[in-house]
Design a protein around this motif. Structure first.
Motif, PDB file in Angstrom:
ATOM      1  N   SER A 243       0.866  -1.171   0.000  1.00  0.00           N
ATOM      2  CA  SER A 243       0.000   0.000   0.000  1.00  0.00           C
ATOM      3  C   SER A 243       0.905   1.223   0.000  1.00  0.00           C
ATOM      4  O   SER A 243       1.638   1.453   0.956  1.00  0.00           O
ATOM      5  N   GLY A 244       0.902   1.951  -1.124  1.00  0.00           N
ATOM      6  CA  GLY A 244       1.814   3.083  -1.246  1.00  0.00           C
ATOM      7  C   GLY A 244       3.247   2.597  -1.280  1.00  0.00           C
ATOM      8  O   GLY A 244       3.568   1.666  -2.022  1.00  0.00           O
ATOM      9  N   GLU A 245       4.092   3.193  -0.459  1.00  0.00           N
ATOM     10  CA  GLU A 245       5.506   2.807  -0.485  1.00  0.00           C
ATOM     11  C   GLU A 245       5.901   1.938   0.702  1.00  0.00           C
ATOM     12  O   GLU A 245       7.052   1.961   1.162  1.00  0.00           O
ATOM     13  N   ALA A 246       4.922   1.166   1.192  1.00  0.00           N
ATOM     14  CA  ALA A 246       5.247   0.217   2.261  1.00  0.00           C
ATOM     15  C   ALA A 246       4.416  -1.043   2.062  1.00  0.00           C
ATOM     16  O   ALA A 246       3.379  -1.025   1.396  1.00  0.00           O
ATOM     17  N   ALA A 247       4.913  -2.138   2.609  1.00  0.00           N
ATOM     18  CA  ALA A 247       4.194  -3.403   2.512  1.00  0.00           C
ATOM     19  C   ALA A 247       4.045  -3.991   3.910  1.00  0.00           C
ATOM     20  O   ALA A 247       4.977  -3.927   4.719  1.00  0.00           O
ATOM     21  N   ASP A 248       2.857  -4.560   4.167  1.00  0.00           N
ATOM     22  CA  ASP A 248       2.670  -5.338   5.389  1.00  0.00           C
ATOM     23  C   ASP A 248       3.183  -6.738   5.112  1.00  0.00           C
ATOM     24  O   ASP A 248       2.738  -7.378   4.160  1.00  0.00           O
ATOM     25  N   VAL A 256       8.942  -0.221   0.211  1.00  0.00           N
ATOM     26  CA  VAL A 256       9.098  -0.752  -1.155  1.00  0.00           C
ATOM     27  C   VAL A 256       9.435   0.411  -2.091  1.00  0.00           C
ATOM     28  O   VAL A 256       9.145   1.561  -1.785  1.00  0.00           O
ATOM     29  N   PRO A 257      10.057   0.113  -3.245  1.00  0.00           N
ATOM     30  CA  PRO A 257      10.429   1.196  -4.158  1.00  0.00           C
ATOM     31  C   PRO A 257       9.192   1.933  -4.670  1.00  0.00           C
ATOM     32  O   PRO A 257       8.115   1.343  -4.785  1.00  0.00           O
ATOM     33  N   GLU A 258       9.394   3.184  -5.000  1.00  0.00           N
ATOM     34  CA  GLU A 258       8.343   4.005  -5.577  1.00  0.00           C
ATOM     35  C   GLU A 258       7.801   3.330  -6.840  1.00  0.00           C
ATOM     36  O   GLU A 258       8.579   2.752  -7.608  1.00  0.00           O
ATOM     37  N   GLY A 259       6.501   3.370  -7.025  1.00  0.00           N
ATOM     38  CA  GLY A 259       5.917   2.811  -8.247  1.00  0.00           C
ATOM     39  C   GLY A 259       5.706   1.304  -8.209  1.00  0.00           C
ATOM     40  O   GLY A 259       5.398   0.696  -9.232  1.00  0.00           O
ATOM     41  N   SER A 260       5.896   0.673  -7.043  1.00  0.00           N
ATOM     42  CA  SER A 260       5.687  -0.776  -6.955  1.00  0.00           C
ATOM     43  C   SER A 260       4.212  -1.121  -7.152  1.00  0.00           C
ATOM     44  O   SER A 260       3.342  -0.332  -6.787  1.00  0.00           O
ATOM     45  N   PRO A 261       3.944  -2.325  -7.729  1.00  0.00           N
ATOM     46  CA  PRO A 261       2.550  -2.760  -7.841  1.00  0.00           C
ATOM     47  C   PRO A 261       1.901  -2.837  -6.457  1.00  0.00           C
ATOM     48  O   PRO A 261       2.587  -3.102  -5.468  1.00  0.00           O
ATOM     49  N   GLN A 262       0.616  -2.600  -6.405  1.00  0.00           N
ATOM     50  CA  GLN A 262      -0.094  -2.505  -5.132  1.00  0.00           C
ATOM     51  C   GLN A 262      -0.927  -3.763  -4.842  1.00  0.00           C
ATOM     52  O   GLN A 262      -1.159  -4.572  -5.729  1.00  0.00           O
ATOM     53  N   GLY A 263      -1.338  -3.892  -3.604  1.00  0.00           N
ATOM     54  CA  GLY A 263      -2.245  -4.972  -3.228  1.00  0.00           C
ATOM     55  C   GLY A 263      -1.510  -6.213  -2.749  1.00  0.00           C
ATOM     56  O   GLY A 263      -0.321  -6.162  -2.451  1.00  0.00           O
ATOM     57  N   PRO A 264      -2.215  -7.359  -2.695  1.00  0.00           N
ATOM     58  CA  PRO A 264      -1.591  -8.596  -2.225  1.00  0.00           C
ATOM     59  C   PRO A 264      -0.570  -9.093  -3.255  1.00  0.00           C
ATOM     60  O   PRO A 264      -0.909  -9.237  -4.429  1.00  0.00           O
ATOM     61  N   ARG A 265       0.635  -9.310  -2.806  1.00  0.00           N
ATOM     62  CA  ARG A 265       1.751  -9.626  -3.716  1.00  0.00           C
ATOM     63  C   ARG A 265       2.760 -10.520  -3.025  1.00  0.00           C
ATOM     64  O   ARG A 265       2.854 -10.503  -1.802  1.00  0.00           O
TER      65      ARG A 265
END
Ligand code: ADP
Ligand code: MG
Length: 343
Positions: A243-248, A256-265
């Motif tokens: 979500s945005g520039e961080a991941a749970d 996470v890097p700018e522009g990373s795909p969003q959601g469950p990954r």
């Protein structure tokens, strides 16, 4: 120059090639990389004309090869076991394809000499195969495959049986040789080091399908999915929600890097992106192992309630098993993977 279009081969046990699309350009060295049983040898055998397709096409220089027998295809295949003919000497082995082509004796001898020079075995034509070392046999097998000047040279696990140091040396020589000759090469291997060292382009294959295709750098920097990441030897792969520039993640919030795909990954943290800090400052971990890797130390870390992590540490500052440490993550070494999960 070579194109496979939806190439499919089924055996009774399952599908060895499952709708494979692959193109090899003239002078390109393409290396297909994947685990054993993934369909690599079958792929080469279909191009060589030794294995019929159930559906799809193989096209070489614009010509559909369906119905063209193996010896008319103008492709060379060096088999996985690259067995030499034990009853022939080195020259007899190298000249084999030329004799099949009806090349005259004198011309054959000349070509054999050139090829042996090329593979670093000058003057070896009269030697018995039994007197050759593994690396020398490998070179002779290569000279034999190159002798008929195939339009396309295909290599099946070319250095698979050699020990590591010899393999590392030969792979560099091969790359140089192909560059010099302008040979178009389609090689397959299960050894990632070999693939990355040899290829202009790496194609990762899994269970008869192409998982990723790109330059060695692209594939190494951005594995397409969790399978590719794990196959390349990365262990820090988990499910995450971006979500945005961080991941749970199970390790907590990871930038996470700018522009990373969003959601469950799926999410990969390269070992270089696992930074050790004082225990009070990050994810609390216990060091469970460390392995010297020459340029760095691979440190195995066990957080209290999350999957283990691997960190790459400088030789001098690596902690010891039993030590407690904190961990923070460096976004530049985090890759959000293309698929939905780390499974
Ligand atoms: P790789 O070279 O990547 O190890 P292969 O192309 O040899 O993989 O094999 C892919 C799959 O097809 C495997 O499951 C293998 O058992 C099967 N296979 C290969 N050749 C044959 C054959 N001639 N008959 C039946 N099954 C085969
Ligand atoms: Mg094979």
């Amino acid at each position: 120059m070579l194109t496979l279009e939806r190439a499919t081969v089924r055996f009774r046990g399952g599908t060895a090639l499952d709708g494979v699309d692959l193109a090899v350009a003239e002078h390109e060295v393409v290396c297909v990389l994947g685990p054993s049983g993934g369909g690599k040898s079958t792929l080469l055998r279909t191009v060589a004309g030794l294995q019929p397709l159930d559906s799809g096409r193989v096209v070489l220089d614009g010509r559909d090869l369906a119905g063209v027998p193996a010896h008319r295809r103008g492709v060379g295949l060096m088999f996985q076991d690259h067995q030499l003919f034990p009853q022939r000497d080195v020259g007899g082995n190298v000249a084999f394809g030329l004799r099949m082509q009806g090349v005259s004796r004198g011309e054959r001898d000349g070509r054999v000499g050139e090829l042996l020079d090329l593979v670093g075995l000058p003057g070896a034509a009269g030697r018995a195969v039994a007197t050759l070392s593994g690396g020398e046999q490998q070179r002779v097998a290569l000279a034999r495959a190159l002798a008929p000047r195939p339009r396309l040279l295909m290599l099946d696990e070319p250095l698979g049986q050699l020990d590591r140091s010899l393999r590392e040396r030969l792979v560099v020589e091969l790359r140089e040789l192909f560059g010099r000759l302008g040979t178009t090469v389609l090689a397959v291997t299960h050894d990632q080091g070999e693939a990355f060292a040899l290829a202009d382009r790496v194609v990762v294959m899994r269970e008869g399908r192409i998982a990723q295709s790109g330059t060695p750098l692209e594939v190494w920097q951005r594995p397409a999915d969790a399978f590719v990441a794990r196959f390349l030897g990365f262990d820090n792969v988990v499910d995450a929600t971006v979500s945005g520039e961080a991941a749970d993640t199970p390790w907590g919030k990871v930038p996470v890097p700018e522009g990373s795909p969003q959601g469950p990954r799926g999410l990969l943290v390269r070992p270089a992106g696992v930074r050790l800090v004082p225990v009070s400052e990050g994810l609390r971990c216990t060091v469970t192992a460390r392995t010297f890797r020459g340029t760095h130390v691979a440190v195995r870390l066990q957080p209290e309630q999350a999957p283990a992590l691997e960190a790459a540490c400088p030789l001098r500052s690596a902690p010891e098993p039993g030590d407690k440490t904190g961990v923070v993550f460096d976004a530049a070494e985090v890759v959000v993977l293309g698929d939905g999960s780390a499974a």
